[in-house]
Motif scaffolding. Structure first.
Motif, short mmCIF file in Angstrom:
data_model
loop_
_atom_site.label_atom_id
_atom_site.label_comp_id
_atom_site.label_asym_id
_atom_site.label_seq_id
_atom_site.Cartn_x
_atom_site.Cartn_y
_atom_site.Cartn_z
N ILE A 187 44.49 40.71 43.78
CA ILE A 187 45.28 41.51 44.72
C ILE A 187 45.04 41.05 46.14
CG2 ILE A 187 45.57 43.82 45.71
CD1 ILE A 187 45.08 44.96 42.92
N LEU A 188 43.78 40.83 46.49
CA LEU A 188 43.43 40.37 47.84
C LEU A 188 44.04 39.01 48.13
CD1 LEU A 188 39.69 41.45 47.98
CD2 LEU A 188 41.52 42.33 49.43
N ALA A 189 43.99 38.11 47.15
CA ALA A 189 44.56 36.77 47.35
C ALA A 189 46.05 36.85 47.61
CB ALA A 189 44.27 35.90 46.13
N CYS A 190 46.75 37.69 46.85
CA CYS A 190 48.19 37.86 47.05
C CYS A 190 48.49 38.49 48.40
CB CYS A 190 48.79 38.69 45.92
SG CYS A 190 48.89 37.82 44.33
N ALA A 191 47.69 39.48 48.77
CA ALA A 191 47.89 40.14 50.07
C ALA A 191 47.66 39.16 51.22
CB ALA A 191 46.96 41.34 50.19
N PRO B 213 54.10 39.01 46.73
CA PRO B 213 54.28 40.30 46.07
C PRO B 213 53.50 40.34 44.76
CG PRO B 213 56.38 39.46 46.84
CD PRO B 213 55.39 38.35 47.01
N ILE B 214 52.83 41.47 44.50
CA ILE B 214 52.07 41.61 43.27
C ILE B 214 52.30 42.99 42.67
CG2 ILE B 214 49.99 42.27 44.58
CD1 ILE B 214 48.35 41.01 42.26
N ILE B 215 52.49 43.02 41.36
CA ILE B 215 52.57 44.28 40.61
C ILE B 215 51.31 44.34 39.76
CG2 ILE B 215 53.76 45.53 38.77
CD1 ILE B 215 55.63 43.17 41.10
N THR B 216 50.54 45.38 39.93
CA THR B 216 49.29 45.50 39.19
C THR B 216 49.44 46.54 38.07
OG1 THR B 216 46.90 45.88 39.38
CG2 THR B 216 48.32 47.25 40.75
N CYS B 217 48.80 46.27 36.94
CA CYS B 217 48.90 47.16 35.78
C CYS B 217 47.57 47.82 35.49
CB CYS B 217 49.34 46.38 34.54
SG CYS B 217 50.98 45.64 34.68
N LEU C 144 38.86 48.20 47.36
CA LEU C 144 39.72 47.74 48.46
C LEU C 144 39.47 48.56 49.73
CD1 LEU C 144 43.05 47.15 46.51
CD2 LEU C 144 41.60 45.39 47.53
N ARG C 145 39.24 49.84 49.55
CA ARG C 145 38.99 50.71 50.71
C ARG C 145 37.60 50.48 51.31
NH1 ARG C 145 38.09 55.49 50.04
NH2 ARG C 145 38.21 55.79 47.78
N GLN C 146 36.60 50.49 50.47
CA GLN C 146 35.22 50.45 50.94
C GLN C 146 34.76 49.06 51.37
OE1 GLN C 146 32.75 52.26 47.92
NE2 GLN C 146 33.35 54.33 48.50
N ASN C 147 35.28 48.03 50.71
CA ASN C 147 34.78 46.68 50.97
C ASN C 147 35.73 45.78 51.74
OD1 ASN C 147 32.46 47.34 49.40
ND2 ASN C 147 33.56 46.83 47.52
N TYR C 148 37.01 46.16 51.79
CA TYR C 148 37.97 45.24 52.40
C TYR C 148 38.86 45.90 53.45
CZ TYR C 148 36.37 42.39 48.53
OH TYR C 148 35.57 41.70 47.64
N GLY C 149 38.52 47.09 53.88
CA GLY C 149 39.19 47.71 55.01
C GLY C 149 40.54 48.31 54.76
N TYR C 150 40.91 48.54 53.51
CA TYR C 150 42.19 49.19 53.25
C TYR C 150 42.09 50.67 53.66
CZ TYR C 150 44.54 45.34 50.93
OH TYR C 150 45.18 44.15 50.68
N ASN D 150 64.69 41.66 47.84
CA ASN D 150 63.87 42.59 48.60
C ASN D 150 62.44 42.54 48.06
OD1 ASN D 150 63.02 44.68 50.29
ND2 ASN D 150 63.66 46.27 48.85
N LEU D 151 61.71 41.49 48.44
CA LEU D 151 60.36 41.31 47.98
C LEU D 151 59.41 42.27 48.70
CD1 LEU D 151 60.15 37.41 47.78
CD2 LEU D 151 60.75 39.04 45.98
N ILE D 152 58.59 42.96 47.93
CA ILE D 152 57.63 43.91 48.50
C ILE D 152 56.31 43.17 48.70
CG2 ILE D 152 56.39 46.07 48.15
CD1 ILE D 152 58.69 46.97 46.36
N VAL D 153 55.97 42.89 49.95
CA VAL D 153 54.77 42.14 50.28
C VAL D 153 53.62 43.10 50.56
CG1 VAL D 153 53.74 40.48 51.88
CG2 VAL D 153 56.16 40.27 51.24
N PRO D 154 52.46 42.90 49.92
CA PRO D 154 51.31 43.79 50.14
C PRO D 154 50.95 43.86 51.61
CG PRO D 154 50.89 42.27 48.33
CD PRO D 154 52.15 41.81 48.98
N LYS D 155 50.52 45.05 52.03
CA LYS D 155 50.17 45.24 53.43
C LYS D 155 48.83 45.97 53.53
CE LYS D 155 52.03 47.07 57.78
NZ LYS D 155 53.15 47.78 58.41
N LYS D 156 47.91 45.37 54.24
CA LYS D 156 46.57 45.96 54.38
C LYS D 156 46.61 47.10 55.37
CE LYS D 156 41.79 44.57 55.13
NZ LYS D 156 40.87 43.46 55.36
#
Length: 217
Positions: free
Chosen positions: A81-85, A90-94, A127-133, A211-217
């Protein structure tokens, strides 16, 4: 090491009695080229790892339009997820399908809105605690408080409460190709298949609507 196991046959198209022990991606390529001989498939005989996720995404660009993440491990899932962001892919996670039996409870929403999924919970927390999301709105919190911004990471998950088992019954064999690949909870074809179709739907929709949804931190 990701070879076809007997326990895969209840839900994976390439898993047959005749293919047990063979590599999954090789069999999937064989199946897809039989459907469409003109399809262009690149096989990478490797696992996504924390140390390699960024390089993997880099190697696939600029042809990479979107990524579907179906990884079971929290650390590797987070890394992809981080690499794609970081690279605006765009990434869809399951989330997890094990221990669920009701495909009508599978939905898609932003990763910040996920409920009843321990794998995605742990990933989101990292993602919240270690990567600032930014902080997310947890169920039961006062919704009148400050609105939480979405991360633009579509997530496929089930709102069904996951079934539990007695750990004394959760013994696993480790012999290659005949091991119990599913763990103690087990999986059902009508659940895993629905997860895949929902994820694929989002990718097709983004491409068709341009309409690509690009991850946003």
């Amino acid at each position: 090491l990701d070879d076809i196991c007997i326990s895969n046959t209840n839900r994976q198209l390439h898993a047959l009695t005749s293919t047990v022990g063979r590599m999954k991606i090789d069999e999937m390529k064989r199946r897809l080229t039989d459907i469409n001989p003109r399809v262009n498939i690149t096989l990478i005989h490797d696992f996504v790892a924390v140390e390699t996720a960024d390089a993997l995404i880099t190697s696939l660009k600029p042809e990479l339009t979107a990524c579907i993440d179906a990884i079971d491990g929290m650390d590797e899932k987070t890394a992809l997820i981080l690499a794609c962001a970081d690279q605006s892919v765009p990434i869809i996670t399951c989330g997890g399908a094990a221990g669920r039996v009701d495909p009508t409870q599978i939905i898609m929403d932003d990763l910040t809105k996920v409920q009843e999924d321990r794998l995605l919970f742990r990933c989101r927390k990292s993602l919240r605690q270690n990567y600032g999301y930014p902080k997310v709105q947890m169920p039961g919190q006062n919704k009148k408080k400050k609105r939480v911004r979405k991360w633009k990471i579509p997530a496929v998950f089930s709102t069904e409460v996951q079934q539990k088992v007695d750990n004394t019954e959760a013994q696993m064999s480790t012999s290659s190709s005949f091991r119990t690949c599913d763990g103690s909870l087990g999986t059902a074809v009508f659940v895993t298949g629905t997860f895949g179709f929902v994820a694929a739907t989002k990718v097709i929709e983004m491409i068709a609507m341009d309409n690509l949804i690009v991850p946003k931190k």
